[in-house]
Scaffold this motif. Sequence first.
Motif, short mmCIF file in Angstrom:
data_model
loop_
_atom_site.label_atom_id
_atom_site.label_comp_id
_atom_site.label_asym_id
_atom_site.label_seq_id
_atom_site.Cartn_x
_atom_site.Cartn_y
_atom_site.Cartn_z
N VAL A 278 -3.38 5.01 -1.85
CA VAL A 278 -4.23 5.88 -1.03
C VAL A 278 -3.74 7.31 -1.23
O VAL A 278 -2.57 7.60 -1.00
CB VAL A 278 -4.16 5.51 0.46
CG1 VAL A 278 -5.01 6.48 1.30
CG2 VAL A 278 -4.61 4.07 0.69
N THR B 71 0.85 -1.19 0.00
CA THR B 71 0.00 0.00 0.00
C THR B 71 0.88 1.24 0.00
O THR B 71 1.82 1.34 0.79
CB THR B 71 -0.92 0.02 1.23
OG1 THR B 71 -1.78 -1.12 1.20
CG2 THR B 71 -1.78 1.28 1.25
N VAL C 204 0.75 5.37 0.33
CA VAL C 204 0.01 6.57 0.69
C VAL C 204 0.81 7.77 0.18
O VAL C 204 2.01 7.88 0.45
CB VAL C 204 -0.15 6.69 2.22
CG1 VAL C 204 -0.95 7.94 2.59
CG2 VAL C 204 -0.81 5.44 2.79
#
Length: 261
Positions: free
Chosen positions: A147, A126, A128
């Motif tokens: 994200v 992931t 960000v």
Amino acid sequence: MNRNERQSHVADLIVENGSILVEELVRKFGVSPATARRDLDELAHQQFIVRTHGGAALAPSTGALPLRYRSARMGAEKRRIAEAAVAMLRPGDVVAMNGGTTTTEIAQELGAHAASDNRFDTDSITVVTNAVNIAYELSVREEVQVVVTGGVARSRTYELIGPLTSLVLPAIDIHTVFIGADSISAEHGVLTQHDGEAAVGAALIQAASRVVLVADHTKFTTRSFARICDLNEIDLVITDSGLDPEIAETIRAAGPSLTLV
């Protein structure tokens, strides 16, 4: 050499010399006077330079080159930094990046690495970020979950800034944040040219367990406006082997570990 590469080199020349003439561009790049003038007009449209009779000069209020013109500078060094950064990551990690040319290089390296390692197929990583160009770069990678923090986009750096970031980050546990910067020193800390970008960088650091500063050696001899953090808030600095040994010692003495690539 394509247009963006040529304009990046033109911008470098103006930074180094303060001004340039159309005839110099014609001679150096082998382009027509009309093409040279168009290059200068585009840089002027970005508010980086001002047009003068027969050429252009650096705009007095210029804080930084737009990202699109900085991408080719110190390219080999940034690629080595990116490779060292991505080597730290594992499937399942939650990673954050602010905007900038070095973090963009990390995003590109990460995307290619994740696509070639089947471990990421079942345990994605992931990312960000407040940089819309990085989000775009990685959003096409099925192995990467992206994200994006909220905010208002800055055209020079493609970074989202503003208070909306504070609504997202408290809900995320970031394992490692890669922070790019415009200048670094033991005395003044880690800085960038814009206070809104500095605020987002500081928020990303507060949300992360491990803070890694990524910057080529030229960033250690410049000055900038807005502090992101002090050096003692950094766990690791990754830079290239061009760093002055005396500066390297001051960085280590301030607290972070230092990796030269």
